[in-house]
Write a protein that holds these residues in place. Structure first.
Motif, PDB file in Angstrom:
ATOM      1  N   MET A  44       5.150   5.255  -7.179  1.00  0.00           N
ATOM      2  CA  MET A  44       5.537   4.332  -6.111  1.00  0.00           C
ATOM      3  C   MET A  44       5.650   5.087  -4.792  1.00  0.00           C
ATOM      4  N   ASN A  45       6.283   6.244  -4.837  1.00  0.00           N
ATOM      5  CA  ASN A  45       6.409   7.063  -3.628  1.00  0.00           C
ATOM      6  C   ASN A  45       5.048   7.517  -3.128  1.00  0.00           C
TER       7      ASN A  45
ATOM      8  N   ALA B 207       5.711  -2.611  -6.209  1.00  0.00           N
ATOM      9  CA  ALA B 207       6.649  -1.566  -6.626  1.00  0.00           C
ATOM     10  C   ALA B 207       7.563  -2.108  -7.712  1.00  0.00           C
TER      11      ALA B 207
ATOM     12  N   ASP C 172       3.240   4.640  -1.504  1.00  0.00           N
ATOM     13  CA  ASP C 172       3.860   4.364  -0.198  1.00  0.00           C
ATOM     14  C   ASP C 172       3.309   5.256   0.907  1.00  0.00           C
ATOM     15  N   GLN C 173       2.746   6.399   0.556  1.00  0.00           N
ATOM     16  CA  GLN C 173       2.169   7.311   1.545  1.00  0.00           C
ATOM     17  C   GLN C 173       0.732   6.946   1.903  1.00  0.00           C
TER      18      GLN C 173
ATOM     19  N   ARG D 119      -1.252   0.637   3.342  1.00  0.00           N
ATOM     20  CA  ARG D 119      -0.672  -0.514   2.652  1.00  0.00           C
ATOM     21  C   ARG D 119      -1.776  -1.382   2.042  1.00  0.00           C
TER      22      ARG D 119
END
Length: 156
Positions: free
Chosen positions: A28-29, A42, A32-33, A36
């Protein structure tokens, strides 16, 4: 050289097409980088529930691939998800496990119980996944992910 979670997620984004991606914890992290994407979901604070959430989406949207990005500690919390996925047998389900041997990577870095000896690929096979493979480098992962997305069945 082992592959990072971020690199695995980058590869997935390159090949996903219109697939729904369910991610939890470290993945998920990493997602997120990345830029989008409206079809990235998530799965926190439902640690351990990514496979079950992905299964629901795969059954509800059979025309669209669903990729679940799970962590070793998360999957260990809800091993029954493997059985549920295999029994429901959606033809559009790809389960990716990022096995880094730690819980809460970057925060607590607690060792995952059984990280050394757990055979997740063997468990997925034993539960009834149509395909289950282990990838140790980027090239293998990209190839196997493409195969999994084209498979009519559950892939791990």
């Amino acid at each position: 050289m082992s592959m990072t979670a971020k690199r695995a997620c980058e590869i997935a984004n390159e090949v996903r097409g219109d697939a729904i991606v369910v991610s939890t914890m470290g993945s998920m992290n990493a997602f997120d980088q990345l830029p989008r994407h409206d079809l990235t979901v998530a799965c926190v604070p439902l640690m351990g529930g990514a496979a079950s959430l992905g299964l629901g989406l795969a059954l509800a949207r059979p025309e669209r691939n669903v990729m679940v990005f799970d962590g070793d500690a998360s999957l260990l919390m809800e091993l029954g998800g493997l059985v549920s996925v295999a029994q429901a047998a959606p033809g559009n389900f790809v389960h990716v496990l990022l096995n880094n041997g730690v819980q809460f990577a970057g925060l607590g870095n607690l060792p995952t119980p059984g990280a050394i000896g757990v055979d997740f690929v063997g468990m997925a096979r034993a539960c009834g996944y149509v395909s289950a493979v282990r990838c140790s480098n980027e090239e293998d992962f990209k190839e196997e992910l493409g195969i999994a997305l084209a498979l009519d069945g559950t892939a791990f």
